[in-house]
Scaffold this active site. Structure first.
Site, PDB file in Angstrom:
ATOM      1  N   GLU A 113      47.447  94.744 121.222  1.00  0.00           N
ATOM      2  CA  GLU A 113      48.603  94.747 120.395  1.00  0.00           C
ATOM      3  C   GLU A 113      49.514  95.526 121.268  1.00  0.00           C
ATOM      4  OE1 GLU A 113      47.565  98.650 117.633  1.00  0.00           O
ATOM      5  OE2 GLU A 113      46.380  96.852 117.351  1.00  0.00           O
TER       6      GLU A 113
ATOM      7  N   GLU B 281      44.575 100.704 105.173  1.00  0.00           N
ATOM      8  CA  GLU B 281      45.252 101.764 106.093  1.00  0.00           C
ATOM      9  C   GLU B 281      45.233 102.873 105.466  1.00  0.00           C
ATOM     10  OE1 GLU B 281      46.175 104.059 108.638  1.00  0.00           O
ATOM     11  OE2 GLU B 281      45.964 101.797 109.404  1.00  0.00           O
TER      12      GLU B 281
ATOM     13  N   GLU C 124      41.373 102.900 114.981  1.00  0.00           N
ATOM     14  CA  GLU C 124      41.435 104.178 115.276  1.00  0.00           C
ATOM     15  C   GLU C 124      40.364 104.973 114.901  1.00  0.00           C
ATOM     16  OE1 GLU C 124      44.824 101.711 114.861  1.00  0.00           O
ATOM     17  OE2 GLU C 124      43.906 102.589 112.827  1.00  0.00           O
TER      18      GLU C 124
ATOM     19  N   GLU D 285      38.221  99.506 117.150  1.00  0.00           N
ATOM     20  CA  GLU D 285      39.013  99.450 118.006  1.00  0.00           C
ATOM     21  C   GLU D 285      38.917 100.254 119.074  1.00  0.00           C
ATOM     22  OE1 GLU D 285      44.096  99.148 117.948  1.00  0.00           O
ATOM     23  OE2 GLU D 285      43.110 100.706 116.879  1.00  0.00           O
TER      24      GLU D 285
END
Length: 704
Positions: free
Chosen positions: A505, A412, A481, A499
């Site tokens: 989610e 991340e 993202e 994604e």
């Protein structure tokens, strides 16, 4: 791998032609035809037809440059060429074993009749299912470095089509789809996640349906060194005009001749399944330049992930909101007792994966920094190599290897992309040293460099560079993202999925996804490439994980629809997203997740209508096994499925996972039934889909 190539070249040259004496130029393949012409004032235009029906009315082409001397004024045609190409190639992985690339190409050479006399080419490729076109700026005197201020591309539609759209947010694709007429497009009532979109600006891929029976999809292919294209909708004339994502200065793209833009794509058919089957976007991308690809492995995985979304565990190790984390001795911090990425818990997932034949285990929250990252626009948060005290890298590496399972890395970035780029070499060395073969990257939050957007040129280059760099290290990637895909998984086949849309989610911590959502995504987001949608949620009602924080929250599908998504939502990397204990309560249904393939030799879109239903059949790579997924929106329906794609004379055992009696997504979502029957190529199945439900079927040769 190129199997065949037939090219016919026709050259037409002559004196420069003005708008008044230039005959329209055409290209055609089957029902699709394209016409290029200059308008009376010398502006380049094009039209697209599907048989007798208009797809795109006369629409403008052109580029404006920052120096004010771009290709937005009068132009003249100096020549043109056409050629026919018919070849085939085999993807490294995909929905089919072999892809045919058949098109007629028209290249139009344009010139400014007035100073500075610059040259521009427009290249069109006409396929049997649509059109791709791009601008090419050739090397020429007086034009080396240049800045694109805007692109003038238009898609003028002949009528007020039904549209499936999301707002044109430069920093997020994570929206529910609106279904309206073009005249009703208005993003104002929609709450933006990152950056508020202009009222009539929407994203691609844009799915349209005309009243006279045409299905039209507008997107782009091969997005390289250029910002993503959005669309401004004229709600009165039904025209669409391109809008490029700006950088911090307002400019769109910094280029150097010779250069070309991405392809603008228009997929069209009078049959919805043919839109989903189109390989036009893939064909407009370049083949891979990786010397070998045998290290790229489609796979299924589980992971320490969903338990954080349902508030059973946390990404962060400690509650340290009031201290500065830089230089902190993590061993002295007090654990919060909820950290999911601990050695014992990860071993539990490894055991489950090994027991059920799943290849990998994703672990999120393993590395220091999670206490300090959320939306703070901070430069230095993660270093991507330092684990929390309760995550033993070496022990888990050895444990996974002994079980025949690989761990999947998680990076991340917190939107701090400059920080990530400084640390990528070290992070990828760490992966190689500890036997991680793939990484899931994330880009939550505002981008650093500040002022850049997720979908701007700078970030597009970062995503492509990251895929290339990982490929050089023989590592695979799943990006979250990111900018929405444009078929670049052909060029970078290690880029397994992205994604770039509202995933499963959202059912855990928001209003969720409407039952129609998964019937729209294949016609929109998935047109550009695979999505990591994270299907396979069995515990539909989420209160059982944390009653206080999950009150009223649920996944907006039936359990069986979650199975069907493994077939209808294509990806070569599929997550069994729920917790092991959820699957252990329904091992009979979990069998479908264990069985279903992630790489395919053939795909048949049997039934489809955007926003309503999809039924897809796929043949597993190298096997005589087929899998069918059928899903519906909020309406129950019957789907009649002919099995004429099966090998004649071969008998199969069909295992049918169906919604149970009284099932529905909102009242009885976990009801299911499993039955078996013998079938062959002459059989017909009648599938009863509950509201928000589906059906999943495995077809294996009888006796095996």
């Amino acid at each position: 791998m190129k199997n065949s190539l037939i090219v016919v070249l026709l050259l037409a040259t002559g004196l420069p032609a003005t708008a008044q004496n230039t005959a329209p130029l055409t290209a055609r393949l089957d029902k699709v035809s394209l016409t290029f012409a200059l308008s009376p004032n010398g502006q380049p235009t094009y039209t697209v037809q599907f048989g007798p029906k208009s797809v795109i009315k006369s629409s403008r082409l052109g580029l404006t440059l920052a120096d004010g001397k771009g290709f937005d004024g009068p132009l003249e045609v100096t020549g043109s060429e056409t050629k026919d190409v018919d070849e085939s190639w085999n993807p490294v992985w995909g929905e089919v074993k072999t892809i045919r690339n058949h098109y007629q190409q028209l290249t139009v050479h344009l010139h400014q009749p007035q100073a500075p006399g610059r040259r521009l080419n427009v290249v069109f490729r006409v396929f049997s299912d649509g059109v791709g076109f791009r601008y090419e700026v050739p090397q020429q005197p007086g034009l080396s470095y240049f800045t694109v201020q805007e692109e003038l591309t238009e898609f003028n539609l002949p009528a007020n089509h039904k549209a499936f759209w999301i707002p044109g947010d430069y920093d997020s694709n994570e929206y529910s789809y609106s279904t309206t007429r073009l005249s009703e497009v208005n993003t104002t009532p929609i709450e933006a996640i990152q950056q508020k979109a202009a009222p009539n600006r929407i994203q691609t891929p844009l799915m349209l349906k005309s009243d006279d029976g045409l299905y039209v999809n507008i997107h782009e292919a091969a997005l390289v060194n250029y910002p993503a294209m959005f669309l401004n909708v004229d709600t009165k004339t039904y025209g669409l005009r391109s809008q490029l994502v700006p950088d911090a200065t307002g400019a769109k793209a910094y280029l150097q001749a010779p250069e070309h833009t991405p392809w603008r794509t228009i997929v069209v058919s009078d049959k919805a399944p043919e839109v989903l089957a189109s390989k036009l976007i893939l064909n407009l991308n370049e083949p891979t330049k990786f010397p070998t690809t045998d290290w790229i492995k489609p796979q299924k995985f589980v992971g320490v992930w969903w338990e954080m979304h349902v508030n059973k565990a946390s990404w962060n190790y400690a509650d340290t909101s009031n201290i500065k984390l830089a230089g902190t001795d993590w061993n002295r911090l007090k654990p919060n007792g909820r950290h999911g990425a601990n050695t014992a818990n990860v071993k539990r997932y490894i055991d489950f994966a090994a027991q059920h034949g799943l290849q990998s285990v994703l672990v999120e929250g393993w590395n220091v920094g999670w206490e300090d990252w959320a939306n703070n626009w901070k430069e230095e948060v993660f270093d991507f190599v330092t684990p929390y005290p309760d995550f033993n890298v070496t022990e888990l590496q050895q444990y996974a290897a002994a079980k025949g399972v690989q761990l999947m890395m998680h990076h991340e970035t917190s939107g701090s992309v400059t920080n990530y780029e400084r640390r990528q070499d070290a992070a990828y060395r760490f992966m190689k040293e500890h036997n991680y073969a793939a990484v899931k990257t994330g880009y939550v939050g505002r981008i650093i460099p500040r002022g850049e957007h997720h979908d701007g040129q700078w970030m597009v280059n970062h995503f492509n560079h990251t895929a290339a760099l990982l490929g050089q290290n023989q590592l695979m990637v799943d990006m979250h993202e990111s900018v929405r895909p444009t078929g670049l998984h052909r060029t970078y086949p290690n880029w397994l999925a992205s994604e770039a849309a509202r995933g499963n989610e959202f059912n855990a911590w928001s209003t969720g996804n409407l039952p129609e959502h998964e019937t729209i995504l294949p016609f929109t987001r998935l047109m550009g490439g695979p999505m990591d949608y994270t299907p396979g949620i069995f515990q539909i009602k989420l209160e059982s994980w944390n009653p206080a924080q999950n009150k009223g929250r649920q996944v907006h599908t039936t359990l069986v629809k979650q199975l069907a998504l493994y077939v209808t939502m294509y990806s070569p990397v599929q997550m069994a997203a729920d917790l092991p204990e959820a699957y252990e309560q329904h091992l009979d249904a979990f069998q479908f997740i264990k069985d279903v393939a992630v790489d395919w030799d053939d795909t048949r879109i049997l039934l489809a209508e955007p926003g309503e239903f999809i039924t897809t059949a796929r043949k597993a790579k190298g096997k005589e096994e087929w899998y069918i997924g059928s899903i519906t929106d909020e309406n129950p329906r019957q789907q009649v499925v002919k099995l004429d794609f099966l090998t004649p004379g071969q008998q199969y055992e069909a295992t049918i996972y169906a919604d149970g009696k009284g099932a529905s997504w909102n009242k009885n979502p976990q009801a299911y039934q499993i039955r078996k029957q013998k079938v062959n190529s002459k059989s017909v199945l009648k599938l009863q889909l509950a509201a928000g439900g589906g059906a999943a079927i495995s077809l294996k040769p009888a006796g095996k």
